[in-house]
Design a protein around this motif. Structure first.
Motif, mmCIF file in Angstrom:
data_model
loop_
_atom_site.group_PDB
_atom_site.id
_atom_site.type_symbol
_atom_site.label_atom_id
_atom_site.label_comp_id
_atom_site.label_asym_id
_atom_site.label_seq_id
_atom_site.Cartn_x
_atom_site.Cartn_y
_atom_site.Cartn_z
ATOM 1 N N LEU A 356 -10.239 119.717 -0.540
ATOM 2 C CA LEU A 356 -11.408 119.926 -1.394
ATOM 3 C C LEU A 356 -12.103 118.595 -1.628
ATOM 4 O O LEU A 356 -11.457 117.549 -1.726
ATOM 5 C CB LEU A 356 -10.999 120.496 -2.754
ATOM 6 C CG LEU A 356 -10.476 121.929 -2.809
ATOM 7 C CD1 LEU A 356 -9.974 122.221 -4.225
ATOM 8 C CD2 LEU A 356 -11.561 122.908 -2.430
ATOM 9 N N THR A 357 -13.415 118.656 -1.729
ATOM 10 C CA THR A 357 -14.187 117.487 -2.128
ATOM 11 C C THR A 357 -14.597 117.665 -3.574
ATOM 12 O O THR A 357 -15.225 118.669 -3.921
ATOM 13 C CB THR A 357 -15.438 117.320 -1.259
ATOM 14 O OG1 THR A 357 -15.043 117.161 0.103
ATOM 15 C CG2 THR A 357 -16.240 116.101 -1.697
ATOM 16 N N ILE A 358 -14.224 116.715 -4.426
ATOM 17 C CA ILE A 358 -14.631 116.779 -5.828
ATOM 18 C C ILE A 358 -15.615 115.635 -6.090
ATOM 19 O O ILE A 358 -15.419 114.507 -5.632
ATOM 20 C CB ILE A 358 -13.424 116.680 -6.789
ATOM 21 C CG1 ILE A 358 -12.676 115.357 -6.585
ATOM 22 C CG2 ILE A 358 -12.494 117.841 -6.599
ATOM 23 C CD1 ILE A 358 -11.576 115.150 -7.599
ATOM 24 N N GLY A 359 -16.699 115.948 -6.767
ATOM 25 C CA GLY A 359 -17.710 114.933 -7.022
ATOM 26 C C GLY A 359 -18.899 115.506 -7.741
ATOM 27 O O GLY A 359 -18.836 116.589 -8.337
ATOM 28 N N VAL A 360 -20.001 114.780 -7.686
ATOM 29 C CA VAL A 360 -21.203 115.115 -8.430
ATOM 30 C C VAL A 360 -22.264 115.673 -7.502
ATOM 31 O O VAL A 360 -22.540 115.094 -6.441
ATOM 32 C CB VAL A 360 -21.758 113.876 -9.163
ATOM 33 C CG1 VAL A 360 -23.038 114.206 -9.906
ATOM 34 C CG2 VAL A 360 -20.718 113.320 -10.127
ATOM 35 N N VAL A 361 -22.841 116.802 -7.876
ATOM 36 C CA VAL A 361 -23.954 117.388 -7.139
ATOM 37 C C VAL A 361 -25.112 117.602 -8.105
ATOM 38 O O VAL A 361 -24.943 117.584 -9.325
ATOM 39 C CB VAL A 361 -23.562 118.740 -6.492
ATOM 40 C CG1 VAL A 361 -22.459 118.550 -5.469
ATOM 41 C CG2 VAL A 361 -23.134 119.755 -7.558
ATOM 42 N N GLY A 362 -26.305 117.794 -7.559
ATOM 43 C CA GLY A 362 -27.479 118.056 -8.386
ATOM 44 C C GLY A 362 -28.566 117.039 -8.137
ATOM 45 O O GLY A 362 -28.641 116.413 -7.078
ATOM 46 N N VAL A 363 -29.429 116.861 -9.147
ATOM 47 C CA VAL A 363 -30.503 115.879 -9.085
ATOM 48 C C VAL A 363 -30.329 114.910 -10.245
ATOM 49 O O VAL A 363 -29.450 115.088 -11.091
ATOM 50 C CB VAL A 363 -31.890 116.562 -9.148
ATOM 51 C CG1 VAL A 363 -32.114 117.406 -7.901
ATOM 52 C CG2 VAL A 363 -32.020 117.435 -10.398
ATOM 53 N N ALA A 364 -31.192 113.919 -10.306
ATOM 54 C CA ALA A 364 -30.996 112.810 -11.237
ATOM 55 C C ALA A 364 -30.846 113.265 -12.684
ATOM 56 O O ALA A 364 -30.038 112.725 -13.433
ATOM 57 C CB ALA A 364 -32.158 111.828 -11.107
ATOM 58 N N ASP A 365 -31.639 114.263 -13.117
ATOM 59 C CA ASP A 365 -31.603 114.667 -14.517
ATOM 60 C C ASP A 365 -30.839 115.965 -14.744
ATOM 61 O O ASP A 365 -30.882 116.528 -15.829
ATOM 62 C CB ASP A 365 -33.033 114.810 -15.061
ATOM 63 C CG ASP A 365 -33.860 115.815 -14.267
ATOM 64 O OD1 ASP A 365 -33.374 116.249 -13.197
ATOM 65 O OD2 ASP A 365 -34.966 116.150 -14.723
ATOM 66 N N GLU A 368 -23.877 118.093 -11.950
ATOM 67 C CA GLU A 368 -22.723 118.956 -12.153
ATOM 68 C C GLU A 368 -21.536 118.356 -11.408
ATOM 69 O O GLU A 368 -21.626 117.988 -10.246
ATOM 70 C CB GLU A 368 -22.989 120.371 -11.643
ATOM 71 C CG GLU A 368 -21.821 121.311 -11.886
ATOM 72 C CD GLU A 368 -22.133 122.748 -11.482
ATOM 73 O OE1 GLU A 368 -21.188 123.551 -11.396
ATOM 74 O OE2 GLU A 368 -23.319 123.042 -11.248
ATOM 75 N N TYR A 369 -20.424 118.232 -12.133
ATOM 76 C CA TYR A 369 -19.190 117.734 -11.542
ATOM 77 C C TYR A 369 -18.420 118.953 -11.051
ATOM 78 O O TYR A 369 -18.038 119.811 -11.835
ATOM 79 C CB TYR A 369 -18.386 116.978 -12.602
ATOM 80 C CG TYR A 369 -17.384 116.004 -12.051
ATOM 81 C CD1 TYR A 369 -17.715 114.669 -11.854
ATOM 82 C CD2 TYR A 369 -16.095 116.407 -11.717
ATOM 83 C CE1 TYR A 369 -16.803 113.762 -11.355
ATOM 84 C CE2 TYR A 369 -15.175 115.511 -11.218
ATOM 85 C CZ TYR A 369 -15.534 114.186 -11.041
ATOM 86 O OH TYR A 369 -14.612 113.291 -10.530
ATOM 87 N N THR A 370 -18.176 119.059 -9.758
ATOM 88 C CA THR A 370 -17.636 120.292 -9.215
ATOM 89 C C THR A 370 -16.769 120.024 -7.993
ATOM 90 O O THR A 370 -16.599 118.877 -7.566
ATOM 91 C CB THR A 370 -18.778 121.264 -8.853
ATOM 92 O OG1 THR A 370 -18.235 122.526 -8.506
ATOM 93 C CG2 THR A 370 -19.601 120.711 -7.694
ATOM 94 N N VAL A 371 -16.210 121.105 -7.449
ATOM 95 C CA VAL A 371 -15.406 121.039 -6.229
ATOM 96 C C VAL A 371 -16.135 121.801 -5.128
ATOM 97 O O VAL A 371 -16.774 122.827 -5.379
ATOM 98 C CB VAL A 371 -13.994 121.622 -6.436
ATOM 99 C CG1 VAL A 371 -13.201 120.761 -7.401
ATOM 100 C CG2 VAL A 371 -14.056 123.054 -6.952
ATOM 101 N N ILE A 372 -16.019 121.286 -3.908
ATOM 102 C CA ILE A 372 -16.691 121.890 -2.760
ATOM 103 C C ILE A 372 -15.692 121.917 -1.606
ATOM 104 O O ILE A 372 -14.888 120.999 -1.444
ATOM 105 C CB ILE A 372 -17.935 121.075 -2.351
ATOM 106 C CG1 ILE A 372 -18.899 120.938 -3.520
ATOM 107 C CG2 ILE A 372 -18.647 121.721 -1.164
ATOM 108 C CD1 ILE A 372 -20.026 119.961 -3.257
ATOM 109 N N GLY A 373 -15.754 122.964 -0.806
ATOM 110 C CA GLY A 373 -14.906 123.004 0.373
ATOM 111 C C GLY A 373 -14.540 124.407 0.784
ATOM 112 O O GLY A 373 -14.807 125.394 0.073
ATOM 113 N N GLY A 374 -13.905 124.505 1.957
ATOM 114 C CA GLY A 374 -13.511 125.801 2.493
ATOM 115 C C GLY A 374 -12.643 126.614 1.564
ATOM 116 O O GLY A 374 -12.849 127.839 1.434
ATOM 117 N N PRO A 375 -11.642 126.012 0.870
ATOM 118 C CA PRO A 375 -10.803 126.815 -0.027
ATOM 119 C C PRO A 375 -11.583 127.503 -1.134
ATOM 120 O O PRO A 375 -11.200 128.594 -1.577
ATOM 121 C CB PRO A 375 -9.834 125.768 -0.603
ATOM 122 C CG PRO A 375 -9.743 124.718 0.448
ATOM 123 C CD PRO A 375 -11.119 124.643 1.038
#
Length: 461
Positions: A356-365, A368-375
């Motif tokens: 899993l990749t955990i990190g920050v997604v979204g735009v500057a303002d 969202e801190y989330t998990v991404i990946g096949g699982p």
């Protein structure tokens, strides 16, 4: 308080101000005890034959300080009590200074040369503990007024034996007043007061921002896992989109069966009560098993095990959580009925694992801190596949095997090999954990040694 300050923030400010006032009370008590100790152990100054006001002043001030300190623990001190305390501080000093000419049978100008005036700065600075410039200004005003009164009394008390002089030596060795010297003392009192007040005004703004940030950080911990909140709040640099890391972890997906249809029929209030009951049953299980809720997806809950808080038994913990969620939901049917749900309340649970990749997604303002990946995608597809397999809890076959190797005390009803799951691009093994109408026993924690304690129908124990 300013109307712009939210009530919750105002309450926090009041709480901290009350704590500061208690601290001031203890310092005042320490000061009067220190003065008393010095008075009783220090050698008496020679020449004092008149009435000594010092022990009486210290005694009265001690009683007042004890009363003020006790009151500060019972309630928020009203403004009159705070101002009265400031006046009492300065009256103590002014009274002691005034008493010197009586005690030593000297002209009133005698007390103007006493070094005790320096303690005025101590009591002015004491008010800085509250981080409110108003009380420093009040203390400085009372101190300046007290000193002006002392000088005025010395000038008018016995004009026949008092001489205003410009000679510094005569000022120090006779009953003379050097107006410039007394004016210097007054200027210093006023200057120190204004400088402290100015510094506190700036510090007060920082103080209010710190409280706002503290409350925001506390709220952040309610929206994120504690580890994520600490990462965000304690980051050395600004959180940026695209920053992340890859971890091995398990993903658990929970969803309510028939929720969309029921939500259309039930009132909004009933829907929220049901969701509250459902989340109140599910989230504690996830947390107790070492998982962290990543997000709420309407009636769905996506949780991770081993992604935020590293774990050697993440797959085993996720499977145990899946089984326990089903058992807890089944045991809470009366609660869902009381909340307004019609019929039996059912959920679907699925578990998958992998990178899993955990990190920050979204735009500057809007981040969202989330998990991404096949699982994550697989867990969502498997949860929906519960309908196909007539189950309420399933797991990917490789996740089930990993969980068993990690010491999971969970047995699958069956493991299906090379099956197709809708929305998934390749066949895979699927472990069926709980049939739709069954209620499993709550699994015990995984064995850290990695030894499985139960057997499964597919012989993988």
């Amino acid at each position: 308080m300013s109307e712009a300050i939210p009530p919750r923030m105002a309450e926090e400010i009041v709480r901290r101000d009350a704590a500061a006032e208690r601290l001031i009370g203890w310092v005042q008590l320490g000061v009067v005890l220190f003065f008393a100790l010095l008075y009783f152990i220090a050698p008496r100054a020679e020449g004092g034959t008149g009435f000594n006001f010092v022990p009486w002043a210290l005694g009265v001030y001690f009683l007042f300080t004890v009363w003020r300190l006790a009151l500060s623990y019972r309630r928020e001190l009203p403004g009159w009590a705070l101002n009265l305390s400031i006046v009492a501080d300065m009256l103590l000093l002014v009274g002691i200074i005034f008493s010197f000419h009586i005690q030593y049978n000297q002209h009133p100008t005698f007390y103007l040369k006493a070094p005790t005036v320096m303690y005025m700065f101590l009591f002015i600075a004491l008010r800085a503990l509250r981080l409110d410039p108003r009380f420093v200004l009040t203390a400085g005003f009372v101190a300046a007024t007290g000193w002006i009164a002392l000088v005025a009394y010395a000038v008018m008390a016995d004009p026949e034996h008092m001489l205003v002089t410009r000679n510094y030596v005569r000022y120090l060795t006779s009953n003379s007043i050097l107006i410039g010297a007394e004016f210097d003392k007054l200027i210093i009192i006023v200057a120190v007061t204004l400088l402290l007040a100015f510094g506190l005004a700036r510090a007060r703004g920082i103080f209010l921002e710190a409280i706002r940030d503290h409350l925001a950080a506390s709220d952040l911990k309610r929206f994120f896992a504690p580890e994520v909140a600490r990462t965000i709040v304690g980051a050395e640099r600004e959180i940026e989109v695209g920053r992340g890391m890859v971890v091995e972890a398990a993903v658990l997906m929970v969803d309510i069966r028939g929720f969309s249809r029921a939500a259309a029929e039930l009132s909004p209030e009933t829907v929220m009560r049901v969701l509250g009951c459902y989340q109140g049953c599910t989230v504690p299980v996830i947390q107790r098993r070492g998982g962290r809720v990543d997000k709420f997806l309407g009636d769905g809950i996506l949780a991770t095990f081993g992604a935020i808080a590293p774990s050697q038994t993440y797959a085993a913990d996720a499977l145990a959580a899946a089984m326990e969620i089903v058992a807890v939901i089944n045991a809470a049917q009366r609660d869902f009925e009381d909340a307004g749900w019609i019929g039996k309340f059912r959920v679907g649970v699925a578990v998958a694992s992998g990178s899993l990749t955990i990190g920050v997604v979204g735009v500057a303002d809007r981040l969202e801190y989330t998990v991404i990946g096949g699982p994550v995608n697989l867990a969502v597809k498997l949860e929906d596949a519960n309908k196909t397999f007539d189950t309420c809890a399933i797991a990917a076959g490789d996740t089930y095997r990993l969980a068993r190797n990690q010491g999971a005390r969970v047995s699958a009803l069956d493991v299906l090999h090379d099956v197709s799951v809708a929305g998934w691009d390749r066949s895979l093994d699927v472990a069926l954990l709980v049939r739709r109408e069954e209620s499993p026993e709550i699994p015990r924690p995984a064995d850290p040694s990695g030894r499985a304690f139960s057997t499964s129908s597919d012989g993988m124990a």
